[in-house]
Design a protein around this motif. Sequence first.
Motif, PDB file in Angstrom:
ATOM      1  N   GLN A   1       1.171   7.068  -6.705  1.00 38.16           N
ATOM      2  CA  GLN A   1       0.151   7.987  -7.053  1.00 38.16           C
ATOM      3  C   GLN A   1       0.737   9.310  -6.654  1.00 38.16           C
ATOM      4  OE1 GLN A   1      -2.700   6.387  -4.387  1.00 38.16           O
ATOM      5  NE2 GLN A   1      -3.673   5.688  -6.028  1.00 38.16           N
ATOM      6  N   ILE A   2       1.167  10.000  -5.662  1.00 45.09           N
ATOM      7  CA  ILE A   2       1.472  11.238  -5.286  1.00 45.09           C
ATOM      8  C   ILE A   2       3.176  11.610  -5.917  1.00 45.09           C
ATOM      9  CG2 ILE A   2       3.172  12.722  -3.830  1.00 45.09           C
ATOM     10  CD1 ILE A   2       1.788  10.465  -1.759  1.00 45.09           C
ATOM     11  N   THR A   3       3.641  10.257  -7.059  1.00 47.30           N
ATOM     12  CA  THR A   3       4.941  10.972  -7.857  1.00 47.30           C
ATOM     13  C   THR A   3       4.157  11.280  -9.186  1.00 47.30           C
ATOM     14  OG1 THR A   3       5.925   8.674  -8.149  1.00 47.30           O
ATOM     15  CG2 THR A   3       6.740  10.621  -6.306  1.00 47.30           C
TER      16      THR A   3
ATOM     17  N   GLN B   1       2.357  20.434  -0.821  1.00 53.24           N
ATOM     18  CA  GLN B   1       1.181  21.463  -0.921  1.00 53.24           C
ATOM     19  C   GLN B   1       0.418  20.952  -1.495  1.00 53.24           C
ATOM     20  OE1 GLN B   1       2.958  24.521  -3.862  1.00 53.24           O
ATOM     21  NE2 GLN B   1       3.727  25.802  -1.438  1.00 53.24           N
ATOM     22  N   THR B   2       0.622  19.381  -2.305  1.00 50.48           N
ATOM     23  CA  THR B   2      -0.451  19.176  -2.732  1.00 50.48           C
ATOM     24  C   THR B   2      -1.518  17.452  -2.106  1.00 50.48           C
ATOM     25  OG1 THR B   2       0.807  17.221  -4.210  1.00 50.48           O
ATOM     26  CG2 THR B   2       0.793  19.208  -5.589  1.00 50.48           C
ATOM     27  N   THR B   3      -0.341  17.188  -1.138  1.00 52.13           N
ATOM     28  CA  THR B   3      -0.949  16.224  -0.369  1.00 52.13           C
ATOM     29  C   THR B   3      -2.022  17.271   0.844  1.00 52.13           C
ATOM     30  OG1 THR B   3       1.327  16.703   0.905  1.00 52.13           O
ATOM     31  CG2 THR B   3       0.502  15.005  -0.580  1.00 52.13           C
ATOM     32  N   LYS B   4      -1.675  18.450   1.311  1.00 54.65           N
ATOM     33  CA  LYS B   4      -2.065  19.262   1.598  1.00 54.65           C
ATOM     34  C   LYS B   4      -3.370  19.188   0.931  1.00 54.65           C
ATOM     35  CE  LYS B   4       1.423  21.455   4.670  1.00 54.65           C
ATOM     36  NZ  LYS B   4       2.503  23.103   4.360  1.00 54.65           N
ATOM     37  N   LEU B   5      -3.450  19.330   0.180  1.00 51.89           N
ATOM     38  CA  LEU B   5      -5.073  19.852  -1.000  1.00 51.89           C
ATOM     39  C   LEU B   5      -5.683  18.982  -0.849  1.00 51.89           C
ATOM     40  CD1 LEU B   5      -3.232  22.250  -3.941  1.00 51.89           C
ATOM     41  CD2 LEU B   5      -4.819  23.094  -2.289  1.00 51.89           C
ATOM     42  N   LEU B   6      -4.670  17.722  -1.105  1.00 59.22           N
ATOM     43  CA  LEU B   6      -6.082  16.476  -0.839  1.00 59.22           C
ATOM     44  C   LEU B   6      -5.879  16.019   0.535  1.00 59.22           C
ATOM     45  CD1 LEU B   6      -3.226  13.845  -2.920  1.00 59.22           C
ATOM     46  CD2 LEU B   6      -5.662  15.099  -3.767  1.00 59.22           C
ATOM     47  N   ASP B   7      -5.554  16.907   1.312  1.00 62.41           N
ATOM     48  CA  ASP B   7      -6.446  16.212   2.833  1.00 62.41           C
ATOM     49  C   ASP B   7      -7.417  16.909   2.843  1.00 62.41           C
ATOM     50  OD1 ASP B   7      -4.213  14.318   2.887  1.00 62.41           O
ATOM     51  OD2 ASP B   7      -3.233  15.884   4.128  1.00 62.41           O
TER      52      ASP B   7
ATOM     53  N   GLU C   1       0.436  -1.225   0.483  1.00 63.74           N
ATOM     54  CA  GLU C   1       0.302   0.244  -0.304  1.00 63.74           C
ATOM     55  C   GLU C   1       1.035   1.164  -0.125  1.00 63.74           C
ATOM     56  OE1 GLU C   1      -2.469  -0.777   2.935  1.00 63.74           O
ATOM     57  OE2 GLU C   1      -3.862  -2.437   2.349  1.00 63.74           O
ATOM     58  N   ASN C   2       1.825   1.398   0.611  1.00 66.12           N
ATOM     59  CA  ASN C   2       3.312   2.322   0.322  1.00 66.12           C
ATOM     60  C   ASN C   2       3.462   2.396  -0.592  1.00 66.12           C
ATOM     61  OD1 ASN C   2       2.187   3.376   3.271  1.00 66.12           O
ATOM     62  ND2 ASN C   2       4.172   1.941   4.366  1.00 66.12           N
ATOM     63  N   LYS C   3       4.381   1.430  -1.350  1.00 64.04           N
ATOM     64  CA  LYS C   3       4.535   1.564  -2.503  1.00 64.04           C
ATOM     65  C   LYS C   3       3.353   2.039  -3.269  1.00 64.04           C
ATOM     66  CE  LYS C   3       7.409  -2.147  -2.531  1.00 64.04           C
ATOM     67  NZ  LYS C   3       7.952  -3.021  -3.224  1.00 64.04           N
ATOM     68  N   ILE C   4       1.968   1.492  -3.348  1.00 63.92           N
ATOM     69  CA  ILE C   4       1.263   2.558  -4.020  1.00 63.92           C
ATOM     70  C   ILE C   4       0.842   4.282  -3.457  1.00 63.92           C
ATOM     71  CG2 ILE C   4      -1.278   2.129  -4.694  1.00 63.92           C
ATOM     72  CD1 ILE C   4      -1.052  -0.543  -3.953  1.00 63.92           C
TER      73      ILE C   4
END
Length: 114
Positions: A58-60, A108-114, A51-54
């Motif tokens: 997805q993030i990158t 920044q993109t992960t903050k937008l997703l949260d 799950e961490n690899k996936i």
Amino acid sequence: MDRAQTVYERYKNEICRIGWRVQYRARKINRVECPLLDNIQAGTNFTQASENKIMIEQITEGLPAFEKSILYKIYLEGYSEAEVAKQLNMSQQAVSKWKKKILSQLSQTTKLLD
């Protein structure tokens, strides 16, 4: 007396330089990045590691190939910034700047997703 003082000062300065070099090498060794997946896989089971690899993929996935290669080499393959710089014919400082820029974008993109 004056000559003895200069010899003393010269040796004192040389010992300080040697100490500085030893400390610099120790900091340089400690700064080497550790592979991210090694840390993930060491403390988790297979499902969590997968799950961490996936999640990492997805993030990158939105990153350009060049930026993605820098992150993969540093964090997933375990190369140091200097080694990546040598592979990409860049300076170590340039790799460091790219890494900081990419990580801030991802943050920044992960903050937008949260």
